[in-house]
Design a protein around this motif. Structure first.
Motif, mmCIF file in Angstrom:
data_model
loop_
_atom_site.group_PDB
_atom_site.id
_atom_site.type_symbol
_atom_site.label_atom_id
_atom_site.label_comp_id
_atom_site.label_asym_id
_atom_site.label_seq_id
_atom_site.Cartn_x
_atom_site.Cartn_y
_atom_site.Cartn_z
ATOM 1 N N TYR A 132 15.169 68.346 4.809
ATOM 2 C CA TYR A 132 14.775 67.427 3.735
ATOM 3 C C TYR A 132 13.264 67.268 3.684
ATOM 4 O O TYR A 132 12.633 67.325 2.618
ATOM 5 C CB TYR A 132 15.453 66.074 3.953
ATOM 6 C CG TYR A 132 15.061 65.018 2.939
ATOM 7 C CD1 TYR A 132 15.784 64.850 1.763
ATOM 8 C CD2 TYR A 132 13.960 64.192 3.163
ATOM 9 C CE1 TYR A 132 15.416 63.882 0.832
ATOM 10 C CE2 TYR A 132 13.580 63.228 2.237
ATOM 11 C CZ TYR A 132 14.318 63.078 1.079
ATOM 12 O OH TYR A 132 13.950 62.135 0.157
ATOM 13 N N ARG A 133 12.650 67.051 4.869
ATOM 14 C CA ARG A 133 11.211 66.807 4.903
ATOM 15 C C ARG A 133 10.413 68.045 4.470
ATOM 16 O O ARG A 133 9.359 67.924 3.832
ATOM 17 C CB ARG A 133 10.789 66.397 6.310
ATOM 18 C CG ARG A 133 11.304 65.031 6.745
ATOM 19 C CD ARG A 133 10.861 63.952 5.808
ATOM 20 N NE ARG A 133 11.211 62.626 6.304
ATOM 21 C CZ ARG A 133 11.252 61.536 5.561
ATOM 22 N NH1 ARG A 133 10.970 61.620 4.261
ATOM 23 N NH2 ARG A 133 11.578 60.380 6.081
ATOM 24 N N ILE A 134 10.913 69.210 4.791
ATOM 25 C CA ILE A 134 10.206 70.427 4.370
ATOM 26 C C ILE A 134 10.243 70.556 2.852
ATOM 27 O O ILE A 134 9.237 70.877 2.208
ATOM 28 C CB ILE A 134 10.827 71.658 5.067
ATOM 29 C CG1 ILE A 134 10.446 71.668 6.557
ATOM 30 C CG2 ILE A 134 10.354 72.950 4.399
ATOM 31 C CD1 ILE A 134 11.154 72.730 7.377
ATOM 32 N N VAL A 135 11.397 70.316 2.256
ATOM 33 C CA VAL A 135 11.493 70.356 0.787
ATOM 34 C C VAL A 135 10.594 69.287 0.185
ATOM 35 O O VAL A 135 9.857 69.530 -0.778
ATOM 36 C CB VAL A 135 12.955 70.160 0.344
ATOM 37 C CG1 VAL A 135 13.028 70.010 -1.177
ATOM 38 C CG2 VAL A 135 13.812 71.331 0.790
ATOM 39 N N GLN A 136 10.615 68.093 0.761
ATOM 40 C CA GLN A 136 9.790 67.005 0.247
ATOM 41 C C GLN A 136 8.311 67.360 0.295
ATOM 42 O O GLN A 136 7.580 67.163 -0.679
ATOM 43 C CB GLN A 136 10.050 65.737 1.061
ATOM 44 C CG GLN A 136 9.274 64.525 0.583
ATOM 45 C CD GLN A 136 9.454 63.337 1.508
ATOM 46 O OE1 GLN A 136 9.278 63.454 2.714
ATOM 47 N NE2 GLN A 136 9.825 62.191 0.947
ATOM 48 N N LEU A 177 20.472 77.716 8.245
ATOM 49 C CA LEU A 177 20.255 77.191 6.895
ATOM 50 C C LEU A 177 18.938 77.748 6.382
ATOM 51 O O LEU A 177 17.907 77.637 7.040
ATOM 52 C CB LEU A 177 20.193 75.662 6.917
ATOM 53 C CG LEU A 177 19.808 74.984 5.594
ATOM 54 C CD1 LEU A 177 20.924 75.155 4.559
ATOM 55 C CD2 LEU A 177 19.486 73.507 5.811
ATOM 56 N N GLU A 178 18.989 78.381 5.201
ATOM 57 C CA GLU A 178 17.772 78.902 4.575
ATOM 58 C C GLU A 178 17.363 77.963 3.452
ATOM 59 O O GLU A 178 18.185 77.577 2.611
ATOM 60 C CB GLU A 178 18.012 80.306 4.024
ATOM 61 C CG GLU A 178 16.768 80.916 3.388
ATOM 62 C CD GLU A 178 17.028 82.289 2.803
ATOM 63 O OE1 GLU A 178 16.105 82.866 2.209
ATOM 64 O OE2 GLU A 178 18.173 82.783 2.926
ATOM 65 N N VAL A 179 16.104 77.569 3.458
ATOM 66 C CA VAL A 179 15.551 76.681 2.438
ATOM 67 C C VAL A 179 14.406 77.413 1.759
ATOM 68 O O VAL A 179 13.536 77.983 2.421
ATOM 69 C CB VAL A 179 15.048 75.358 3.056
ATOM 70 C CG1 VAL A 179 14.460 74.465 1.966
ATOM 71 C CG2 VAL A 179 16.166 74.643 3.793
ATOM 72 N N GLY A 228 2.572 70.710 9.397
ATOM 73 C CA GLY A 228 3.740 69.898 9.725
ATOM 74 C C GLY A 228 5.046 70.626 9.463
ATOM 75 O O GLY A 228 5.993 70.534 10.254
ATOM 76 N N MET A 229 5.102 71.382 8.340
ATOM 77 C CA MET A 229 6.318 72.146 8.047
ATOM 78 C C MET A 229 6.554 73.219 9.102
ATOM 79 O O MET A 229 7.685 73.441 9.543
ATOM 80 C CB MET A 229 6.208 72.764 6.645
ATOM 81 C CG MET A 229 6.336 71.757 5.517
ATOM 82 S SD MET A 229 6.494 72.537 3.879
ATOM 83 C CE MET A 229 4.805 73.077 3.595
ATOM 84 N N ARG A 230 5.480 73.892 9.508
ATOM 85 C CA ARG A 230 5.624 74.919 10.553
ATOM 86 C C ARG A 230 6.100 74.287 11.864
ATOM 87 O O ARG A 230 6.931 74.851 12.573
ATOM 88 C CB ARG A 230 4.298 75.636 10.763
ATOM 89 C CG ARG A 230 3.873 76.507 9.594
ATOM 90 C CD ARG A 230 2.701 77.409 9.986
ATOM 91 N NE ARG A 230 2.134 78.100 8.847
ATOM 92 C CZ ARG A 230 2.658 79.206 8.310
ATOM 93 N NH1 ARG A 230 3.763 79.714 8.815
ATOM 94 N NH2 ARG A 230 2.077 79.779 7.262
ATOM 95 N N GLU A 231 5.559 73.120 12.191
ATOM 96 C CA GLU A 231 5.965 72.449 13.420
ATOM 97 C C GLU A 231 7.437 72.065 13.364
ATOM 98 O O GLU A 231 8.160 72.185 14.360
ATOM 99 C CB GLU A 231 5.105 71.211 13.641
ATOM 100 C CG GLU A 231 3.670 71.527 14.055
ATOM 101 C CD GLU A 231 2.819 70.281 14.190
ATOM 102 O OE1 GLU A 231 3.272 69.199 13.736
ATOM 103 O OE2 GLU A 231 1.711 70.374 14.744
ATOM 104 N N ARG A 232 7.878 71.602 12.210
ATOM 105 C CA ARG A 232 9.294 71.246 12.078
ATOM 106 C C ARG A 232 10.186 72.478 12.259
ATOM 107 O O ARG A 232 11.220 72.407 12.931
ATOM 108 C CB ARG A 232 9.555 70.614 10.707
ATOM 109 C CG ARG A 232 9.031 69.210 10.562
ATOM 110 C CD ARG A 232 9.468 68.596 9.236
ATOM 111 N NE ARG A 232 8.963 67.256 9.065
ATOM 112 C CZ ARG A 232 9.510 66.165 9.566
ATOM 113 N NH1 ARG A 232 10.608 66.276 10.293
ATOM 114 N NH2 ARG A 232 8.983 64.973 9.354
#
Length: 368
Positions: free
Chosen positions: A277-281, A307-309, A333-337
């Motif tokens: 969710y946070r990556i999409v956001q 899961l592929e996003v 942040g997305m890479r860290e997640r």
């Protein structure tokens, strides 16, 4: 000290032959042999098992040559106590037990070979060396417990640091998204307020909604800082099921967003669900702030073990100083997640134009 002890034992054997040697044992055999019992302790650091073991084996062998010699030289008793302690202090439990068996066995052989031994010495002499072994073992246990406590403290510190990073990332995602939304809506309201009050009212309503959502998210995140055991009445963290609400709030802006799902949706591990969710956001927030796009597409693909996003927009792509590029905190942040779950994230301009963020998050059975 070991060398001094070896020299002292040789001098004692040479100067007090009548007291320490059996009749028939020549000094030229005893004097060089006695230091050989002590000197292996010099190699105790390089050979922590073999060196003290050699002390006992040599002592037992020497007692077979002269049963009185080993028990009469005081330095040899001290060397035996030190060897027993070192064997008890070994890190390898199996080697330590072998050392105990050798210590007791060699002590019994030396006692048996002593011409003046009594029946009680078969208990007393091995018992003394067993106490030395137990002292070494107790010290090792205490050291292990101290090391274990230190390791737990370091692990707790690492977990605390990771939690701080996670909270900082969540705060960035929440603030950046909602503040960006409010900025876009405020700009839209300013432009149309004179000619289309109704549209301006809708934009102001979206700002109000986004601000309330931001406050709720911040309330939840700040609640994580409360002491453990406090009552937790905060809302659960968002997941992919809440993407519809996210997209609806963004569609109130000038960016149109579509969501497509491929594969059979299934419950996801909680942290994977939140991270997706946070990556999409964050990707949509970057698109809204930097890409100048009019349309974005979000694709969720459920594979058997991941899961592929995918978030693709039709904007102008990254430019210098933009968080849409590689240097932005949002992309970091997305890479860290993604890395947190062993996933892979790629981001870059599309050949046909626009910008895409793609991530694969493993969802193995039993994942957290």
């Amino acid at each position: 000290l070991i060398v001094i002890g070896a020299v002292e034992s040789a001098l004692e054997a040479a100067l007090h032959q009548d007291a320490v040697l059996e009749p028939g044992t020549t000094a030229w055999v005893a004097v060089p042999a006695v230091p050989c019992v002590v000197l292996p302790l010099l190699a105790r650091r390089r050979f922590p098992f073999a060196a003290p073991l050699a002390v006992w084996l040599i002592a037992a062998g020497l007692s077979s040559i002269d049963g009185k010699l080993v028990t009469s030289v005081g330095v040899l008793f001290a060397a035996g106590m030190a060897a027993a302690f070192l064997l008890g202090n070994l890190e390898d439990a199996v080697e330590g037990r072998i050392g105990l068996v050798v210590t007791l066995g060699a002590a019994a052989i030396i006692t048996y070979n002593d011409p003046g031994h009594g029946a009680g010495q078969f208990l007393v002499t091995p018992g003394l060396f067993a106490i030395a072994w137990l002292a070494g073992f107790a010290l090792r246990e205490r050291s292990d417990q101290a090391a274990s406590s230190e390791a737990r403290a370091l692990e707790a510190e690492r977990e605390l640091l990771a939690e701080r990073v996670r909270i900082a990332r969540e705060l960035h995602d929440v603030v950046a998204h909602h503040v960006s939304m409010m900025g876009v809506q405020a700009g839209a309201a300013r432009i149309v307020i004179d000619r289309d009050p109704g549209e301006a009212k809708k934009a102001l309503s979206a700002i109000e909604t986004s601000s309330r959502q931001a406050v709720a998210e911040l309330h939840r995140l700040l609640g994580l800082l409360r002491q453990r055991g406090d009552e937790d009445d905060l809302a659960p963290q968002p997941g992919v099921e809440q993407l519809g609400q996210l997209v609806a709030s963004i569609n109130d802006t000038q960016l149109a967003v579509d969501v497509t799902v491929e594969g059979e949706p299934r419950p996801l591990p909680q942290m994977v669900d939140v991270s997706a969710y946070r990556i999409v956001q964050e990707a949509l927030t970057n698109t809204l702030k930097h890409a100048g796009a009019s349309h974005a597409a979000v694709h969720l693909r459920y594979w058997p073990d991941e899961l592929e996003v995918e978030v693709v927009d039709d904007g102008r792509g990254p430019h210098n100083g933009s968080a849409h590029g590689d240097g932005g905190l949002g992309l970091i942040g997305m890479r860290e997640r993604a890395a947190l779950h062993g996933g892979r994230l790629s981001a870059g301009a599309e050949p046909a134009g626009g910008y895409a963020v793609r991530v694969r998050l493993p969802t193995p059975d039993g994942a957290l």
